[in-house]
Design a protein around this motif. Structure first.
Motif, PDB file in Angstrom:
ATOM      1  N   PHE A   1      -0.057  -2.585   1.854  1.00  0.00           N
ATOM      2  CA  PHE A   1      -1.422  -2.808   1.359  1.00  0.00           C
ATOM      3  C   PHE A   1      -1.429  -3.816   0.206  1.00  0.00           C
ATOM      4  O   PHE A   1      -2.182  -4.805   0.237  1.00  0.00           O
ATOM      5  N   PHE A   2      -0.589  -3.585  -0.785  1.00  0.00           N
ATOM      6  CA  PHE A   2      -0.566  -4.499  -1.927  1.00  0.00           C
ATOM      7  C   PHE A   2       0.003  -5.860  -1.519  1.00  0.00           C
ATOM      8  O   PHE A   2      -0.406  -6.903  -2.044  1.00  0.00           O
ATOM      9  N   GLY A   3       0.941  -5.848  -0.569  1.00  0.00           N
ATOM     10  CA  GLY A   3       1.473  -7.111  -0.062  1.00  0.00           C
ATOM     11  C   GLY A   3       0.402  -7.942   0.618  1.00  0.00           C
ATOM     12  O   GLY A   3       0.369  -9.171   0.475  1.00  0.00           O
TER      13      GLY A   3
ATOM     14  N   TRP B   1       9.473  -7.837   4.299  1.00  0.00           N
ATOM     15  CA  TRP B   1       8.899  -6.510   4.554  1.00  0.00           C
ATOM     16  C   TRP B   1       9.586  -5.855   5.750  1.00  0.00           C
ATOM     17  O   TRP B   1       9.878  -4.655   5.732  1.00  0.00           O
TER      18      TRP B   1
ATOM     19  N   LEU C   1      -8.810  -6.863   5.579  1.00  0.00           N
ATOM     20  CA  LEU C   1      -7.591  -7.159   4.835  1.00  0.00           C
ATOM     21  C   LEU C   1      -6.438  -7.502   5.765  1.00  0.00           C
ATOM     22  O   LEU C   1      -5.900  -8.606   5.729  1.00  0.00           O
TER      23      LEU C   1
ATOM     24  N   PRO D   1       1.687   1.797   1.253  1.00  0.00           N
ATOM     25  CA  PRO D   1       1.212   1.205  -0.002  1.00  0.00           C
ATOM     26  C   PRO D   1       1.804  -0.173  -0.277  1.00  0.00           C
ATOM     27  O   PRO D   1       1.098  -1.077  -0.755  1.00  0.00           O
ATOM     28  N   VAL D   2       3.099  -0.357   0.011  1.00  0.00           N
ATOM     29  CA  VAL D   2       3.717  -1.674  -0.177  1.00  0.00           C
ATOM     30  C   VAL D   2       3.024  -2.703   0.715  1.00  0.00           C
ATOM     31  O   VAL D   2       2.739  -3.834   0.287  1.00  0.00           O
TER      32      VAL D   2
ATOM     33  N   LEU E   1      -2.801  -7.869  -0.090  1.00  0.00           N
ATOM     34  CA  LEU E   1      -3.659  -8.412  -1.145  1.00  0.00           C
ATOM     35  C   LEU E   1      -3.054  -9.695  -1.721  1.00  0.00           C
ATOM     36  O   LEU E   1      -3.749 -10.697  -1.929  1.00  0.00           O
ATOM     37  N   ILE E   2      -1.753  -9.645  -1.975  1.00  0.00           N
ATOM     38  CA  ILE E   2      -1.060 -10.836  -2.482  1.00  0.00           C
ATOM     39  C   ILE E   2      -1.086 -11.945  -1.436  1.00  0.00           C
ATOM     40  O   ILE E   2      -1.279 -13.127  -1.748  1.00  0.00           O
TER      41      ILE E   2
END
Length: 236
Positions: free
Chosen positions: A17-19, A43, A105, A14-15, A21-22
């Motif tokens: 994935f959101f990373g 990361w 992504l 999850p980290v 996106l950012i």
């Protein structure tokens, strides 16, 4: 399922994935990919700490943080990439298989950040992708390649492919040889299970490329990494 594997799926993915996106936004603001690299390095360190991976580094004095290198290492486990990102103080880009660049992504973020998507084989497209890696080096950034082309199942060194050393010959960028020991036990090939443990990285003396042919560079780099595996791997 052990704790490390559980943490990978419920925290690290999850980290990531959101990373990503950012990162898509960050790459628009900074198309050089330098900020993306700083995120990726954080990361990598986060993954190591969370999963209980102890990284022991030898030879940090062998490279300069303000220089760029063609970084060559063996590839023994899935953990190699985040560990290298977190441990090396270099503005680093990886050479990755073209198929990874097609992943929504994930692939978009990598390509935006200047990672080199490479075609496998000996055709013109493969040669063009090699030249892209040389271009990244010419821009003053470091590039990492796994010359084995795939992960070793047991940590033993596989034969090196010539492409990485063609890049070195053309760019005249020093090769920084790195030997990775122990990652095959952390995240083995053909397994989703992740274990805590110790990974050792031995950073060798840079190999100068000027005036040397690809075959010479291939042999010298292989010899350096193989010798370190024999010496330090047997002592592990």
């Amino acid at each position: 399922m052990n704790l490390q594997t559980l943490l990978f799926f419920i925290v690290i993915l999850p980290v990531m994935f959101f990373g990503l996106l950012i990162a898509l936004v960050v790459n628009l603001v900074d198309p050089t990919g330098d900020r993306f690299h700083r995120m990726a390095a954080w990361w990598g360190r986060f993954c190591a700490r969370l999963l209980g991976i102890d990284i022991v580094i030898s030879g940090e004095e062998n490279y300069r943080k303000d220089r760029n290198y063609l970084v060559i290492s063996n590839h023994a486990g899935m953990a190699d990439i985040p560990l290298l990102l977190g441990a090396l103080h270099l503005n680093l880009r990886f050479v990755a298989k073209e198929e990874l660049g097609r992943i929504p992504l994930f692939g978009w973020a990598l390509k935006q950040a200047g990672y080199v998507m490479i075609k496998r084989g000996q055709n013109r497209e493969a040669l063009r992708s090699l030249l892209n890696a040389a271009s990244v080096l010419e821009q003053g950034r470091s590039v990492h390649i796994f010359p084995e082309g795939t992960r070793s199942e047991d940590g033993q060194l596989l034969p090196f492919k010539r492409g990485a050393f063609m890049i070195a010959q053309n760019s005249r960028t020093p090769i920084l040889p790195i030997t990775i020991i122990g990652s095959s036990a952390i995240a083995p090939k053909k397994s989703l299970k992740i274990r805590k443990g110790q990974v050792r990285m031995i950073i060798g003396q840079p190999i100068q490329t000027a005036g040397k042919k690809a075959a010479e560079l291939q042999e010298e780099t292989y010899r350096t990494i193989s010798a370190n595996l024999d010496t330090y791997g047997n002592a592990a």
